[in-house]
Design a protein around this motif. Structure first.
Motif, PDB file in Angstrom:
ATOM      1  N   ASP A   7       0.810  -1.213   0.000  1.00 37.13           N
ATOM      2  CA  ASP A   7       0.000   0.000   0.000  1.00 37.13           C
ATOM      3  C   ASP A   7       0.846   1.268   0.000  1.00 37.13           C
ATOM      4  O   ASP A   7       0.428   2.301  -0.535  1.00 37.13           O
ATOM      5  N   THR A   8       2.038   1.214   0.593  1.00 40.93           N
ATOM      6  CA  THR A   8       2.869   2.413   0.735  1.00 40.93           C
ATOM      7  C   THR A   8       3.940   2.549  -0.338  1.00 40.93           C
ATOM      8  O   THR A   8       4.730   3.492  -0.290  1.00 40.93           O
ATOM      9  N   LEU A   9       4.002   1.633  -1.303  1.00 44.87           N
ATOM     10  CA  LEU A   9       4.964   1.744  -2.395  1.00 44.87           C
ATOM     11  C   LEU A   9       4.666   3.006  -3.201  1.00 44.87           C
ATOM     12  O   LEU A   9       3.507   3.258  -3.538  1.00 44.87           O
ATOM     13  N   PRO A  10       5.680   3.841  -3.526  1.00 41.85           N
ATOM     14  CA  PRO A  10       5.417   5.063  -4.290  1.00 41.85           C
ATOM     15  C   PRO A  10       4.629   4.831  -5.579  1.00 41.85           C
ATOM     16  O   PRO A  10       3.840   5.682  -5.988  1.00 41.85           O
ATOM     17  N   ARG A  21      -5.899  -0.472 -12.016  1.00 44.05           N
ATOM     18  CA  ARG A  21      -6.541  -1.034 -10.830  1.00 44.05           C
ATOM     19  C   ARG A  21      -5.474  -1.600  -9.892  1.00 44.05           C
ATOM     20  O   ARG A  21      -4.713  -2.479 -10.274  1.00 44.05           O
ATOM     21  N   VAL A  22      -5.446  -1.072  -8.686  1.00 43.74           N
ATOM     22  CA  VAL A  22      -4.482  -1.496  -7.698  1.00 43.74           C
ATOM     23  C   VAL A  22      -5.217  -1.993  -6.466  1.00 43.74           C
ATOM     24  O   VAL A  22      -6.199  -1.391  -6.029  1.00 43.74           O
ATOM     25  N   MET A  23      -4.752  -3.106  -5.914  1.00 49.92           N
ATOM     26  CA  MET A  23      -5.411  -3.721  -4.769  1.00 49.92           C
ATOM     27  C   MET A  23      -4.504  -3.646  -3.545  1.00 49.92           C
ATOM     28  O   MET A  23      -3.320  -3.941  -3.628  1.00 49.92           O
ATOM     29  N   THR A  24      -5.080  -3.245  -2.432  1.00 47.99           N
ATOM     30  CA  THR A  24      -4.309  -3.264  -1.195  1.00 47.99           C
ATOM     31  C   THR A  24      -4.139  -4.702  -0.730  1.00 47.99           C
ATOM     32  O   THR A  24      -4.945  -5.584  -1.053  1.00 47.99           O
ATOM     33  N   GLU A  25      -3.115  -4.935   0.053  1.00 48.59           N
ATOM     34  CA  GLU A  25      -2.879  -6.287   0.568  1.00 48.59           C
ATOM     35  C   GLU A  25      -4.032  -6.736   1.446  1.00 48.59           C
ATOM     36  O   GLU A  25      -4.380  -7.910   1.497  1.00 48.59           O
ATOM     37  N   THR A  26      -4.661  -5.786   2.150  1.00 41.39           N
ATOM     38  CA  THR A  26      -5.770  -6.111   3.037  1.00 41.39           C
ATOM     39  C   THR A  26      -6.949  -6.681   2.255  1.00 41.39           C
ATOM     40  O   THR A  26      -7.552  -7.686   2.640  1.00 41.39           O
ATOM     41  N   SER A  87      12.445  -1.108   2.711  1.00 37.12           N
ATOM     42  CA  SER A  87      10.992  -1.178   2.899  1.00 37.12           C
ATOM     43  C   SER A  87      10.303  -2.081   1.885  1.00 37.12           C
ATOM     44  O   SER A  87       9.336  -2.772   2.212  1.00 37.12           O
ATOM     45  N   PHE A  88      10.802  -2.086   0.636  1.00 35.35           N
ATOM     46  CA  PHE A  88      10.040  -2.723  -0.434  1.00 35.35           C
ATOM     47  C   PHE A  88      10.764  -3.850  -1.162  1.00 35.35           C
ATOM     48  O   PHE A  88      10.128  -4.595  -1.912  1.00 35.35           O
TER      49      PHE A  88
END
Length: 308
Positions: A7-10, A21-26, A87-88
């Motif tokens: 979610d926090t990737l730039p 379309r981007v999906m959060t891990e949650t 972080s990534f």
């Protein structure tokens, strides 16, 4: 389905603003399907820009894809913050136990070095061998493609008298290929490299098949059925301004560089370049992802077991 990235990737906000379309891990963990596992070994200095370029294309698929960012363990990046990497990214040593449906190996600005002179060449050789048993399909790009085809087949790279730089027309040599499904007979692709691989060298290897080629720039895309390998020598993933960024970087640094071929309208560097390869970039990556989906085992642990 969207691409699944942290979610926090730039790249998350950039892709979202572009309509990808981007999906959060949650949200992703609530869907009862197995996402395709795609790894990106990012060798480029500006890792964030390359992340966006690749995630944009991988994320356009209707399938759910989980993208893992990978880096060389023994090489310190100069143009990306350590915080971003920690972080990534994971090093290859940290993910070598895993299996992937697809794996992308990018280019690197080290073309003029002999492969054996590259500081992380030993690790690259291990990674190439690892893909044969732990990856269903590998997409090698630019220097990554030249290095891979040299490692597996001894196909040499040849230094050019001047940089191959610009947007060139390429021909569709194999319209029936699953990777070129829907492609035009010819199409534009950006080129930016100081070296080349030659048709005559590739043709000596019966397991290699040239799918795309340019009259001026030579082979562009080569397929190898064994291990589902692809070798892409040019930059279908480039942004509209990527060649301009390279051109003005060199001009400002006083490095001799010709204007990129067939790129700026009317050869006027004051005019914004038009992107004439975007649709084929999406088509190519979509075909690659679809072929992975159609042929990869449902059980990840089965990947590579028929290659022993």
């Amino acid at each position: 389905m969207p691409i699944r990235i942290p979610d926090t990737l730039p790249a998350f906000e950039t892709l979202l603003n572009e309509g990808v379309r981007v999906m959060t891990e949650t949200v992703a963990i609530r869907q009862d399907i197995r996402p395709l596992q795609i790894g990106l070994l990012n060798l480029m200095p500006n890792k964030i820009k390359t992340e966006v370029q690749m995630a944009r294309l991988v994320g356009a698929s209707p399938l759910q894809v989980e993208l893992s960012l990978v880096r060389i363990g023994g090489h310190k990046a100069k143009n990306t913050s350590e915080d971003h990497l920690l972080s990534f990214y994971q090093t290859w040593d940290e993910i070598r136990h895993r299996k992937f449906d697809g794996f992308i190996i990018t280019g690197a600005p080290i073309e003029l070095l002999d492969y054996e002179e590259v500081s992380y060449w030993d690790e690259m050789r291990q990674i190439f061998d690892w893909t044969a048993t732990n990856v269903h399909s590998t997409l090698n790009v630019c220097w990554g493609a030249m290095a891979a085809i040299y490692h597996f087949h001894g196909v040499p790279k040849h230094t050019l008298k001047e940089k191959a730089f610009g947007v060139y027309t390429h021909r569709n040599l194999k319209p029936a290929s699953v990777y070129l499904n829907g492609f035009s007979d010819d199409f534009a692709i950006p080129v930016s490299r100081w070296t080349e691989v030659r048709r005559t060298d590739i043709e000596k290897q019966p397991s290699l098949e040239i799918l795309m080629e340019s009259t001026e720039m030579g082979p562009c895309l080569v397929r190898e059925q064994a291990c589902n390998r692809l070798y892409m020598f040019n930059h279908v993933e480039y942004d509209s301004t990527s060649l301009a960024d390279e051109y003005f970087r060199d001009v400002n640094a006083g490095t001799p560089i010709k204007m990129p071929h067939n790129y700026f309208p009317h050869n006027d560097v004051e005019l914004p370049p038009q992107n004439r390869w975007r649709s084929h970039a999406h088509l190519f990556f979509g075909n690659w992802i679809n072929e992975i989906y159609q042929t990869t085992p449902y059980d990840l642990e089965e990947i590579g077991t028929d290659r022993d």
